[in-house]
Design an enzyme around this catalytic site. Sequence first.
Site, PDB file in Angstrom:
ATOM      1  N   ASP A 103       0.571  36.204  36.684  1.00 19.71           N
ATOM      2  CA  ASP A 103       0.646  34.728  36.263  1.00 19.71           C
ATOM      3  C   ASP A 103       1.778  33.986  35.986  1.00 19.71           C
ATOM      4  O   ASP A 103       2.507  34.860  35.287  1.00 19.71           O
ATOM      5  CB  ASP A 103      -0.238  34.996  34.648  1.00 19.71           C
ATOM      6  CG  ASP A 103      -1.357  34.213  34.345  1.00 19.71           C
ATOM      7  OD1 ASP A 103      -1.169  32.776  34.568  1.00 19.71           O
ATOM      8  OD2 ASP A 103      -2.428  34.326  34.123  1.00 19.71           O
ATOM      9  N   ASP A 205      -0.077  28.930  35.504  1.00 23.31           N
ATOM     10  CA  ASP A 205      -0.716  28.346  34.287  1.00 23.31           C
ATOM     11  C   ASP A 205      -0.367  26.949  34.231  1.00 23.31           C
ATOM     12  O   ASP A 205       0.744  26.525  34.399  1.00 23.31           O
ATOM     13  CB  ASP A 205      -0.072  29.246  33.172  1.00 23.31           C
ATOM     14  CG  ASP A 205      -0.719  28.960  31.884  1.00 23.31           C
ATOM     15  OD1 ASP A 205      -1.955  29.063  31.779  1.00 23.31           O
ATOM     16  OD2 ASP A 205      -0.003  28.203  31.062  1.00 23.31           O
ATOM     17  N   GLU A 261      -3.672  26.453  38.093  1.00 26.61           N
ATOM     18  CA  GLU A 261      -4.803  25.893  36.859  1.00 26.61           C
ATOM     19  C   GLU A 261      -4.242  24.336  36.988  1.00 26.61           C
ATOM     20  O   GLU A 261      -3.311  24.027  36.200  1.00 26.61           O
ATOM     21  CB  GLU A 261      -4.577  26.479  35.399  1.00 26.61           C
ATOM     22  CG  GLU A 261      -5.389  26.246  34.615  1.00 26.61           C
ATOM     23  CD  GLU A 261      -4.807  26.601  33.207  1.00 26.61           C
ATOM     24  OE1 GLU A 261      -5.885  26.996  32.318  1.00 26.61           O
ATOM     25  OE2 GLU A 261      -3.955  26.868  33.135  1.00 26.61           O
ATOM     26  N   HIS A 337     -10.432  34.304  30.993  1.00 26.45           N
ATOM     27  CA  HIS A 337      -9.897  34.385  29.885  1.00 26.45           C
ATOM     28  C   HIS A 337      -9.811  33.319  28.765  1.00 26.45           C
ATOM     29  O   HIS A 337      -9.806  33.517  27.570  1.00 26.45           O
ATOM     30  CB  HIS A 337      -8.422  35.042  29.594  1.00 26.45           C
ATOM     31  CG  HIS A 337      -7.479  33.936  30.297  1.00 26.45           C
ATOM     32  ND1 HIS A 337      -7.400  33.723  31.673  1.00 26.45           N
ATOM     33  CD2 HIS A 337      -6.471  33.283  29.786  1.00 26.45           C
ATOM     34  CE1 HIS A 337      -6.434  32.570  31.814  1.00 26.45           C
ATOM     35  NE2 HIS A 337      -5.930  32.333  30.655  1.00 26.45           N
ATOM     36  N   ASP A 338     -10.154  32.200  29.460  1.00 18.84           N
ATOM     37  CA  ASP A 338     -10.304  30.995  28.546  1.00 18.84           C
ATOM     38  C   ASP A 338     -11.542  30.584  28.428  1.00 18.84           C
ATOM     39  O   ASP A 338     -11.969  29.494  27.740  1.00 18.84           O
ATOM     40  CB  ASP A 338      -9.439  29.873  29.155  1.00 18.84           C
ATOM     41  CG  ASP A 338      -7.798  29.994  28.697  1.00 18.84           C
ATOM     42  OD1 ASP A 338      -7.643  30.526  27.821  1.00 18.84           O
ATOM     43  OD2 ASP A 338      -7.318  29.388  29.599  1.00 18.84           O
TER      44      ASP A 338
END
Length: 572
Positions: A103, A205, A261, A337-338
Amino acid sequence: MKGGRLMSEWWKEAVIYQIYPRSFYDSNGDGFGDLQGIIQKLDYIKTLGADVIWLSPVFDSPQDDNGYDIRDYRRIDEKFGTNEDMFQLIDEVHERGMKIIMDLVVNHTSDEHAWFAESRKSKDNPYRDYYFWKDPKPDGSEPNNWGSIFSGSAWTFDEQTGQYYLHYFSKKQPDLNWENEAVRREVYDLMRFWMDKGVDGWRMDVIGSISKYTDFPDYETNDNSRYIVGRYHSNGPRLHEFIQEMNREVLSRYDCMTVGEANGSDIEEAKKYTDPGRRELNMIFTFEHMDIDTESHSPNGKWQIKPFDPIALKKTLTRWQTALMDAGWNTLYFENHDQPRVISRWGNDGIFRKQCAKAFATVLHGMKGTPFVYQGEEIGMVNGDFSLDMYDDLEIKNAYQELVVENQTMSEEGFLKAAAKKGRDHARTPMQWDDKRHAGFTDGEPWLTVNPRYKEINVKESLADQDSIFYYYQKLIRLRKQHKVIVYGDYRLILEDDPQIFSYIREYEGEKLLVVVNLSEEKAMFEAPKELLDERWRVLISNYSRDLTDMSGICLQPYEALMYITLKETRS
């Protein structure tokens, strides 16, 4: 190499397995997952059939936002292990013929990062321009009305120098100033550091926010909102220039995979990111399909929920499938994870849990793009049962304070109902390995409550049941490797206005794939379009173990899923 880029596109045929390390497996009994725990479970992921592991952040961090606040990009956080553990993990992944991506969190750092510690010392510090510092308005208030995605203002006042600094997330996550070339060089250096160690790419991210509107305009507002999150928070004027530079300086020099993202991006922005001719990224995560259960234009944001609408899901996914069919590449996901567990959010996690999990998996894995499987999705993990004080997530705590306590735009009951559906902690409960204490995740006290259904839902149970969700995912992944039509075929939706059935056709080099899924708890009749009746079909996979080859009318059971392929005379 071609144009500076190694041209293999292995990521198109890959399936990605996302690990949230703190919740995956704890090897030392401290209640917190770690790198050695991941190493011990690599054969499990290999058995599933995944090709790539995506690791959520494991870098040194105060853990204000679960590791998305990085203090040192070149050092592994001691909670997860050491740099040597990370190098071992990279080697062990590669020894199993898999790849690993990390990430990249470079929209912001932790406020404990050495750069920020220097930056806040004085206005003339060499690192001052690594972040955004602005004077107050004449009345002492924030430089503008930009809001934090975690509620409140995106600006925090710093007494030491009498200025505000910008943070789109927590006040402990100050945003980096990408306008500063020195910042960009630092980022490219840290990327090279890990890629030279063997990392095969990056999930980036909130990459859509790295370019800021540096005139910092106020949002116009028609209501009483004091702070606003909107179009100025993403897709800034230099975004694609920065990503092209990153590609030129780093990405083009490695045979790697990138997925951004891309917050705030529509289809036209997605094409800019992913069109190979622009040399930016391979894929982006779009959020549009994850917002179909959110009431638009509500001051309560994602917490103003509305019922799941299969037609809305079909139309949204189809729009992206069609738009990126020939320009760019789609990511395929329902969970990460979100995002909470899809069967609890949009389906039935009770009596139809297994059928429902297989149905949503069939919809996704039959599409064009690269599928992402989030840990626990492959065994049908469900949302937890949390009271307000049990939530760990900063987003939920801040939203409750803002919407329920301060603004009173939601009742506590309404907020908790929404959090039960959409809270991020539901994806973050520890992985359920067996039916023993703490689901076999740890010998200690877990950092977050284990889902109470672990005795029923766990890996041990799944591996012992040949009809389990795990083996269904394993077969979907295997089919993808056996049939090029699943990877490369064109996509066309059929029965677009059917309120229950999600069905589409894929076609590649004369071969056709048909996916038929009932996304409801009621039976549904599938009436095949006439064109399909002229073909001969065989079932590739079914979650009710029925071999239905007559297309003239099929009564689908609740959450029944079928995937067909055309039967060629030359096939045995």
